[in-house]
Structure formats: structure tokens, C-alpha cells
Design a protein around this motif. Structure first.
Motif, PDB file in Angstrom:
ATOM      1  N   GLY A   5       8.331 -11.058  -7.762  1.00 58.30           N
ATOM      2  CA  GLY A   5       8.553 -12.473  -8.032  1.00 58.30           C
ATOM      3  C   GLY A   5       7.298 -13.315  -7.929  1.00 58.30           C
ATOM      4  N   TYR A   6       6.291 -12.805  -7.257  1.00 60.13           N
ATOM      5  CA  TYR A   6       5.046 -13.543  -7.056  1.00 60.13           C
ATOM      6  C   TYR A   6       3.975 -13.192  -8.095  1.00 60.13           C
ATOM      7  N   LEU A   7       4.252 -12.184  -8.912  1.00 65.32           N
ATOM      8  CA  LEU A   7       3.259 -11.706  -9.873  1.00 65.32           C
ATOM      9  C   LEU A   7       3.585 -12.216 -11.275  1.00 65.32           C
ATOM     10  N   PRO A   8       2.557 -12.412 -12.111  1.00 67.35           N
ATOM     11  CA  PRO A   8       2.815 -12.805 -13.498  1.00 67.35           C
ATOM     12  C   PRO A   8       3.654 -11.740 -14.216  1.00 67.35           C
ATOM     13  N   LYS A   9       4.458 -12.195 -15.160  1.00 67.94           N
ATOM     14  CA  LYS A   9       5.377 -11.307 -15.868  1.00 67.94           C
ATOM     15  C   LYS A   9       4.654 -10.147 -16.559  1.00 67.94           C
ATOM     16  N   VAL A  10       3.509 -10.422 -17.162  1.00 66.65           N
ATOM     17  CA  VAL A  10       2.777  -9.368 -17.877  1.00 66.65           C
ATOM     18  C   VAL A  10       2.332  -8.259 -16.913  1.00 66.65           C
ATOM     19  N   ILE A  11       1.995  -8.613 -15.699  1.00 63.75           N
ATOM     20  CA  ILE A  11       1.614  -7.608 -14.699  1.00 63.75           C
ATOM     21  C   ILE A  11       2.842  -6.826 -14.260  1.00 63.75           C
ATOM     22  N   ASN A  12       3.969  -7.515 -14.084  1.00 61.80           N
ATOM     23  CA  ASN A  12       5.202  -6.835 -13.692  1.00 61.80           C
ATOM     24  C   ASN A  12       5.647  -5.804 -14.718  1.00 61.80           C
ATOM     25  N   PHE A  13       5.367  -6.055 -16.002  1.00 57.38           N
ATOM     26  CA  PHE A  13       5.734  -5.103 -17.047  1.00 57.38           C
ATOM     27  C   PHE A  13       5.058  -3.748 -16.831  1.00 57.38           C
ATOM     28  N   TYR A  14       3.842  -3.745 -16.336  1.00 59.83           N
ATOM     29  CA  TYR A  14       3.034  -2.531 -16.295  1.00 59.83           C
ATOM     30  C   TYR A  14       2.728  -1.998 -14.901  1.00 59.83           C
ATOM     31  N   LEU A  15       2.737  -2.845 -13.897  1.00 56.80           N
ATOM     32  CA  LEU A  15       2.211  -2.466 -12.585  1.00 56.80           C
ATOM     33  C   LEU A  15       2.908  -1.259 -11.967  1.00 56.80           C
ATOM     34  N   GLY A  16       4.218  -1.279 -11.875  1.00 52.90           N
ATOM     35  CA  GLY A  16       4.939  -0.173 -11.240  1.00 52.90           C
ATOM     36  C   GLY A  16       4.693   1.146 -11.937  1.00 52.90           C
ATOM     37  N   ASP A  17       4.739   1.151 -13.267  1.00 53.19           N
ATOM     38  CA  ASP A  17       4.522   2.381 -14.027  1.00 53.19           C
ATOM     39  C   ASP A  17       3.066   2.844 -13.951  1.00 53.19           C
ATOM     40  N   ALA A  18       2.140   1.898 -13.960  1.00 55.17           N
ATOM     41  CA  ALA A  18       0.727   2.267 -13.828  1.00 55.17           C
ATOM     42  C   ALA A  18       0.463   2.878 -12.452  1.00 55.17           C
ATOM     43  N   LEU A  19       1.054   2.297 -11.420  1.00 60.80           N
ATOM     44  CA  LEU A  19       0.884   2.856 -10.067  1.00 60.80           C
ATOM     45  C   LEU A  19       1.552   4.218  -9.945  1.00 60.80           C
ATOM     46  N   TRP A  20       2.693   4.414 -10.601  1.00 63.12           N
ATOM     47  CA  TRP A  20       3.357   5.720 -10.591  1.00 63.12           C
ATOM     48  C   TRP A  20       2.445   6.778 -11.217  1.00 63.12           C
ATOM     49  N   ALA A  21       1.849   6.450 -12.368  1.00 63.03           N
ATOM     50  CA  ALA A  21       0.952   7.387 -13.038  1.00 63.03           C
ATOM     51  C   ALA A  21      -0.313   7.625 -12.211  1.00 63.03           C
ATOM     52  N   LEU A  22      -0.797   6.588 -11.541  1.00 62.20           N
ATOM     53  CA  LEU A  22      -1.956   6.734 -10.658  1.00 62.20           C
ATOM     54  C   LEU A  22      -1.628   7.698  -9.523  1.00 62.20           C
ATOM     55  N   MET A  23      -0.435   7.568  -8.941  1.00 64.12           N
ATOM     56  CA  MET A  23      -0.010   8.473  -7.882  1.00 64.12           C
ATOM     57  C   MET A  23       0.074   9.908  -8.408  1.00 64.12           C
ATOM     58  N   ILE A  24       0.605  10.077  -9.619  1.00 63.00           N
ATOM     59  CA  ILE A  24       0.690  11.412 -10.230  1.00 63.00           C
ATOM     60  C   ILE A  24      -0.711  11.985 -10.413  1.00 63.00           C
ATOM     61  N   PHE A  25      -1.657  11.168 -10.864  1.00 64.21           N
ATOM     62  CA  PHE A  25      -3.035  11.641 -11.018  1.00 64.21           C
ATOM     63  C   PHE A  25      -3.585  12.129  -9.675  1.00 64.21           C
ATOM     64  N   PHE A  26      -3.434  11.328  -8.624  1.00 60.07           N
ATOM     65  CA  PHE A  26      -3.949  11.720  -7.301  1.00 60.07           C
ATOM     66  C   PHE A  26      -3.257  12.982  -6.785  1.00 60.07           C
ATOM     67  N   LEU A  27      -1.974  13.117  -7.062  1.00 61.15           N
ATOM     68  CA  LEU A  27      -1.235  14.314  -6.643  1.00 61.15           C
ATOM     69  C   LEU A  27      -1.783  15.549  -7.349  1.00 61.15           C
ATOM     70  N   PHE A  28      -1.983  15.456  -8.661  1.00 62.69           N
ATOM     71  CA  PHE A  28      -2.542  16.589  -9.397  1.00 62.69           C
ATOM     72  C   PHE A  28      -4.003  16.843  -9.016  1.00 62.69           C
ATOM     73  N   ALA A  29      -4.742  15.801  -8.677  1.00 61.68           N
ATOM     74  CA  ALA A  29      -6.127  15.984  -8.212  1.00 61.68           C
ATOM     75  C   ALA A  29      -6.143  16.744  -6.895  1.00 61.68           C
ATOM     76  N   CYS A  30      -5.136  16.526  -6.078  1.00 60.00           N
ATOM     77  CA  CYS A  30      -5.004  17.247  -4.810  1.00 60.00           C
ATOM     78  C   CYS A  30      -4.641  18.712  -5.060  1.00 60.00           C
ATOM     79  N   ILE A  31      -3.736  18.944  -5.994  1.00 57.13           N
ATOM     80  CA  ILE A  31      -3.292  20.313  -6.300  1.00 57.13           C
ATOM     81  C   ILE A  31      -4.390  21.102  -7.009  1.00 57.13           C
TER      82      ILE A  31
END
Length: 128
Positions: A29-55
Motif C-alpha cells: 500500500g505504500y509503494l507506487p502501483k508500477v513497482i507493486n506490479f513487478y516487485l514480488g515477482d522480481a524478488l521471487w526470481a532473485l531468490m531463485i537465482f541465489f538458490l541456484f547459485a548456491c546449488i
């Protein structure tokens, strides 16, 4: 270039990114709408990248990024498939977080951004 990633560093990055992703839902609710569209999915993919970098800790950054983006795109494309068993799985909290709910083209852009950021962070961490 031979890379040897520290697993603990990347596990910490996975946890931090997970917490940021969950937090992004709480503070949407505190973030601009355009950021809300992408932020959660971008962070999910970032987490996947770090997980695969660990593996795949000895694989070059580009290889890890390719694996992560293929995985993320695969999950998104799987959202086009609807059967009672997988839709029931998606209705659980963990299933929804991992598998998502419905296909959106913009999610592919968000995944690309997240993996790209992960690749940049990986390059910075592993510069010798």
C-alpha cells in the motif's frame, strides 16, 4: 573464470530476499502501483537465482542465470495448465508462493529483472 561461491553467503541472500518478498506484500500500500506490479515477482526470481547459485556454486554467472530464468519461465508457463490437483496445490500458501496462480506476460519481465539483478550481485561478490 572459475567461480567458487560461498554457500552460506548465498543461503543468507536467499533468506534476505525471501523476507523482502514477503515484506513487499505487507507494505504494498505504500509503494507506487508500477513497482507493486513487478516487485514480488522480481524478488521471487532473485531468490531463485541465489538458490541456484548456491546449488551450482562452481558454475559461471551466465549459466546460473540461464538455469534460473528457464526455471522461472517454466513455472509461469505451467500456470496455463489447470487440473484439479494442481489448482488445489496452488490454493495452499506454499503452493501459491511457489507455483503462482495465473499466467501473466508481465511476470516474465519481472523474472528477467530479478535474475538480471541477481547476476549483477553475483558478479560483484565474485570479482577477484
Amino acid at each position: 573464470m572459475v567461480v567458487k561461491r560461498n554457500r552460506w553467503t548465498y543461503l543468507a541472500l536467499v533468506v534476505i530476499t525471501m523476507l523482502l518478498g514477503l515484506g513487499s506484500r505487507q507494505f504494498s500500500g505504500y509503494l507506487p502501483k508500477v513497482i507493486n506490479f513487478y516487485l514480488g515477482d522480481a524478488l521471487w526470481a532473485l531468490m531463485i537465482f541465489f538458490l541456484f547459485a548456491c546449488i551450482f556454486r562452481n558454475k559461471e554467472t551466465f549459466g546460473v542465470a540461464a538455469i534460473a530464468i528457464l526455471f522461472a519461465y517454466g513455472i509461469e508457463i505451467s500456470q496455463l495448465y489447470h487440473a484439479p490437483w494442481i489448482d488445489a496445490l496452488r490454493q495452499t500458501t506454499l503452493g501459491g508462493l511457489v507455483l503462482g496462480y495465473g499466467f501473466l506476460w508481465r511476470d516474465l519481465a519481472a523474472y528477467t529483472i530479478g535474475v538480471g539483478i541477481g547476476a549483477l550481485v553475483d558478479q560483484k561478490i565474485n570479482l577477484k
